[in-house]
Motif scaffolding. Sequence first.
Motif, PDB file in Angstrom:
ATOM      1  N   VAL A 125       0.827  -1.212   0.000  1.00 53.69           N
ATOM      2  CA  VAL A 125       0.000   0.000   0.000  1.00 53.69           C
ATOM      3  C   VAL A 125       0.858   1.257   0.000  1.00 53.69           C
ATOM      4  O   VAL A 125       0.524   2.258  -0.649  1.00 53.69           O
ATOM      5  N   LYS A 126       1.979   1.195   0.683  1.00 56.53           N
ATOM      6  CA  LYS A 126       2.872   2.358   0.768  1.00 56.53           C
ATOM      7  C   LYS A 126       3.505   2.702  -0.580  1.00 56.53           C
ATOM      8  O   LYS A 126       4.072   3.795  -0.742  1.00 56.53           O
ATOM      9  N   ARG A 127       3.443   1.777  -1.544  1.00 55.50           N
ATOM     10  CA  ARG A 127       4.045   2.013  -2.864  1.00 55.50           C
ATOM     11  C   ARG A 127       3.025   2.507  -3.884  1.00 55.50           C
ATOM     12  O   ARG A 127       3.387   2.805  -5.025  1.00 55.50           O
ATOM     13  N   PHE A 128       1.751   2.597  -3.494  1.00 55.61           N
ATOM     14  CA  PHE A 128       0.720   3.091  -4.417  1.00 55.61           C
ATOM     15  C   PHE A 128       0.811   4.612  -4.500  1.00 55.61           C
ATOM     16  O   PHE A 128       0.455   5.308  -3.546  1.00 55.61           O
ATOM     17  N   ASN A 129       1.269   5.098  -5.607  1.00 58.98           N
ATOM     18  CA  ASN A 129       1.447   6.543  -5.771  1.00 58.98           C
ATOM     19  C   ASN A 129       0.498   7.105  -6.825  1.00 58.98           C
ATOM     20  O   ASN A 129       0.342   6.530  -7.898  1.00 58.98           O
ATOM     21  N   GLU A 188      -3.730   5.580   4.777  1.00 52.75           N
ATOM     22  CA  GLU A 188      -2.416   5.260   4.211  1.00 52.75           C
ATOM     23  C   GLU A 188      -2.313   5.624   2.732  1.00 52.75           C
ATOM     24  O   GLU A 188      -1.213   5.814   2.208  1.00 52.75           O
ATOM     25  N   LEU A 189      -3.448   5.714   2.057  1.00 52.31           N
ATOM     26  CA  LEU A 189      -3.433   5.932   0.617  1.00 52.31           C
ATOM     27  C   LEU A 189      -2.924   7.321   0.249  1.00 52.31           C
ATOM     28  O   LEU A 189      -3.221   8.310   0.926  1.00 52.31           O
ATOM     29  N   ASP A 190      -2.183   7.368  -0.824  1.00 51.68           N
ATOM     30  CA  ASP A 190      -1.680   8.626  -1.356  1.00 51.68           C
ATOM     31  C   ASP A 190      -2.867   9.523  -1.704  1.00 51.68           C
ATOM     32  O   ASP A 190      -3.893   9.067  -2.206  1.00 51.68           O
ATOM     33  N   GLN A 191      -2.718  10.820  -1.417  1.00 51.35           N
ATOM     34  CA  GLN A 191      -3.795  11.751  -1.718  1.00 51.35           C
ATOM     35  C   GLN A 191      -4.091  11.741  -3.219  1.00 51.35           C
ATOM     36  O   GLN A 191      -3.186  11.842  -4.038  1.00 51.35           O
ATOM     37  N   PRO A 238      -0.306   9.988  -9.607  1.00 51.46           N
ATOM     38  CA  PRO A 238      -1.467   9.518 -10.380  1.00 51.46           C
ATOM     39  C   PRO A 238      -1.265   8.156 -11.050  1.00 51.46           C
ATOM     40  O   PRO A 238      -2.130   7.722 -11.792  1.00 51.46           O
ATOM     41  N   ARG A 239      -0.116   7.507 -10.796  1.00 54.96           N
ATOM     42  CA  ARG A 239       0.095   6.195 -11.420  1.00 54.96           C
ATOM     43  C   ARG A 239      -1.012   5.236 -10.996  1.00 54.96           C
ATOM     44  O   ARG A 239      -1.553   4.498 -11.810  1.00 54.96           O
ATOM     45  N   VAL A 240      -1.342   5.236  -9.702  1.00 59.12           N
ATOM     46  CA  VAL A 240      -2.485   4.468  -9.204  1.00 59.12           C
ATOM     47  C   VAL A 240      -3.642   5.435  -8.993  1.00 59.12           C
ATOM     48  O   VAL A 240      -3.505   6.424  -8.274  1.00 59.12           O
ATOM     49  N   LYS A 241      -4.767   5.157  -9.637  1.00 53.80           N
ATOM     50  CA  LYS A 241      -5.900   6.068  -9.579  1.00 53.80           C
ATOM     51  C   LYS A 241      -6.924   5.677  -8.521  1.00 53.80           C
ATOM     52  O   LYS A 241      -7.567   6.532  -7.912  1.00 53.80           O
ATOM     53  N   SER A 242      -7.080   4.356  -8.306  1.00 57.19           N
ATOM     54  CA  SER A 242      -8.078   3.930  -7.330  1.00 57.19           C
ATOM     55  C   SER A 242      -7.707   2.576  -6.731  1.00 57.19           C
ATOM     56  O   SER A 242      -6.974   1.795  -7.336  1.00 57.19           O
ATOM     57  N   LEU A 243      -8.254   2.325  -5.539  1.00 55.46           N
ATOM     58  CA  LEU A 243      -8.090   1.025  -4.872  1.00 55.46           C
ATOM     59  C   LEU A 243      -9.476   0.503  -4.538  1.00 55.46           C
ATOM     60  O   LEU A 243     -10.248   1.149  -3.821  1.00 55.46           O
ATOM     61  N   ASN A 244      -9.777  -0.670  -5.064  1.00 54.45           N
ATOM     62  CA  ASN A 244     -11.053  -1.312  -4.781  1.00 54.45           C
ATOM     63  C   ASN A 244     -10.811  -2.513  -3.873  1.00 54.45           C
ATOM     64  O   ASN A 244     -10.152  -3.472  -4.268  1.00 54.45           O
ATOM     65  N   VAL A 245     -11.313  -2.447  -2.650  1.00 56.12           N
ATOM     66  CA  VAL A 245     -11.155  -3.547  -1.700  1.00 56.12           C
ATOM     67  C   VAL A 245     -12.345  -4.488  -1.821  1.00 56.12           C
ATOM     68  O   VAL A 245     -13.500  -4.074  -1.702  1.00 56.12           O
ATOM     69  N   VAL A 246     -12.035  -5.763  -2.080  1.00 62.10           N
ATOM     70  CA  VAL A 246     -13.057  -6.805  -2.082  1.00 62.10           C
ATOM     71  C   VAL A 246     -12.934  -7.530  -0.744  1.00 62.10           C
ATOM     72  O   VAL A 246     -11.979  -8.272  -0.513  1.00 62.10           O
ATOM     73  N   LEU A 247     -13.864  -7.277   0.151  1.00 60.17           N
ATOM     74  CA  LEU A 247     -13.826  -7.877   1.485  1.00 60.17           C
ATOM     75  C   LEU A 247     -14.622  -9.172   1.445  1.00 60.17           C
ATOM     76  O   LEU A 247     -15.858  -9.166   1.329  1.00 60.17           O
ATOM     77  N   VAL A 248     -13.920 -10.288   1.516  1.00 58.94           N
ATOM     78  CA  VAL A 248     -14.544 -11.606   1.360  1.00 58.94           C
ATOM     79  C   VAL A 248     -15.252 -12.003   2.652  1.00 58.94           C
ATOM     80  O   VAL A 248     -14.636 -12.073   3.718  1.00 58.94           O
TER      81      VAL A 248
END
Length: 275
Positions: free
Chosen positions: A207-211, A243-246, A213-223
């Motif tokens: 998660v700390k490497r998600f920057n 933790e997510l980049d602004q 605008p390279r990463v635009k969104s994070l979709n969590v699938v909670l099983v």
Amino acid sequence: MEHSEYRLPEKRRRRRCIILSVVSLLLLLIIVAVVLGLSLRQNTYKLKPTFIARCQEFKGYDCEKMWDVFEQAYVGRDPCDVPMEAYDPFIAAAPLKPACNRMMFWSKTKDLVHDFTEKRDCYITVEDSLLGSVLDGLTWCGKEGSRETFTTGCPGWTDCVNNTVRSFWNRVSTAFADAACGDVTAMLNGSIVTPFHPASIFASIEVKRFNYPRVKSLNVVLVTQNKTVTNCTNASLKDLQKELDQGITYNCEEVTETQIQDCSSHPEKPCGACW
């Protein structure tokens, strides 16, 4: 006289029995040692053929050279003193290619995730790449003063921080997260109290490497399952958002394991309908 003549052979018989017992025990110990030695030797040499065979499933790589570069990271070293950086040459030999909008991360859902990615071509995990595939589920280490690779007697995941296997997965996971782009998906376990655990690789490294605008969104699938103990309002998931980049948008969906398995078995369904 008759009494002493009777006892002497008896003493000899006992002595013979003792000697035979000792000899038998020594032979048994030797056989056990030889069998154990052969077993350990076979385990030692089992890693390379597995590595090569898995590597050959990917086209365009010199798998013998890949093995040599990989082995240089830990051979001859204390198995508790192999930092992540030791695997840099191996990572460089097979750089991860970005798969925008298709990269799947996971924590405590490995079997379900891999069953899904094996049956559907929508997403790719680190274990689906060459770097992760060749060593998935395996154990290895070196020893100081030895040029061999060992698969037994290696430190466990929590025995020391810089152990051979842990450092490898930390490094490969770092490379995988660095290659993430577009819309990223993470499958987390809704049957545990802390689905986003700070000690997990997903939380401590990926998660700390998600920057942006390279990463635009994070979709969590909670099983979720029958004994689900958490949902998308879980406190640890609130920590994940912090933790997510602004700039990275966040979304969480609660999806049953049955629904994911059903979607895995029906390739005609669009992947977007799985959750």
